[in-house]
Design a protein around this motif. Sequence first.
Motif, short mmCIF file in Angstrom:
data_model
loop_
_atom_site.label_atom_id
_atom_site.label_comp_id
_atom_site.label_asym_id
_atom_site.label_seq_id
_atom_site.Cartn_x
_atom_site.Cartn_y
_atom_site.Cartn_z
N CYS A 216 0.82 -1.23 0.00
CA CYS A 216 0.00 0.00 0.00
C CYS A 216 0.85 1.27 0.00
O CYS A 216 0.61 2.19 -0.79
CB CYS A 216 -0.94 0.01 1.20
SG CYS A 216 -2.17 -1.31 1.17
N CYS A 217 1.85 1.33 0.91
CA CYS A 217 2.63 2.58 1.04
C CYS A 217 4.10 2.44 0.69
O CYS A 217 4.81 3.43 0.57
CB CYS A 217 2.48 3.13 2.46
SG CYS A 217 3.27 2.09 3.73
N CYS A 237 1.16 2.90 7.46
CA CYS A 237 -0.24 3.14 7.03
C CYS A 237 -1.26 2.31 7.80
O CYS A 237 -2.46 2.49 7.64
CB CYS A 237 -0.38 2.90 5.53
SG CYS A 237 -0.09 1.18 5.02
#
Length: 261
Positions: A216-217, A237
């Motif tokens: 995701c990050c 995150c």
Amino acid sequence: SYTTNCINGNILIENGYLKLPKIGFVKLKQHRQIPSDYKLKSVTVSQTPSGKYYASVLFEYESQVQEKEPHNFLGLDFSMHELYKDCNGNEPSYPRYYRQAEKKLKHEQRKLSLMQKGSKNRGKQRVRVARLHEKVANQRKDFLHKQSRQIANAYDCVCIENLDMKAMSQALHFGKSVSDNGWGMFTTFLQYKLEEQGKKLVKIDKFFASSQICSCCGYKNPETKNLAVRVWDCPECGTHHDRDVNAAINIRNEGMQIVFA
């Protein structure tokens, strides 16, 4: 096994028979129909340890495969127990055929080891053991063919890690488990099934940190170097990750970058 080339019609397939040099016509069980424009080149006859004979016939034909623009991507992460986990969280629930047959194999192989060498009973027992091994191999091959066909039909591009399975089995003492799930055979089947449809199999560098990076990050978690860590939460995150699914997503994303680079 032996291989012989087709010269002046010395090899033929007609009416359920295979003509071989010096042997003549042998009855065969033909697995598929041969198109009339295929040119027969050679035949390889082999015998399995269980005593069965197979003829592998090589044909030459013209084929132009149209390359497809990849739209559907799938990432696969190798899994010791389930064979793989994909980027959608799916797994094939591999039955582990060798482990299922291991108890019976031990029993039959122990009987074989106690028999007198050169005796007829030892020869019969050797065939029994060979048939058990052959059954496990056939079950595994059937499962891998079906899984690779499903994936090849559904996706335009499949991304995997370029793993050295032999080194993995030796370094981590997972020899039986690695051999049982047949990852190398699976990727071979997957590659030719994709290529015959104009699709792609992309192999990612084995040193790519697919399990450590948050999909995701992009945060890199050094704690996931420990194989015992199966789930983790990203401190940046807060995303909760399944180790293998997260790795498969990262493999897919890296493969997309390679394809569109």
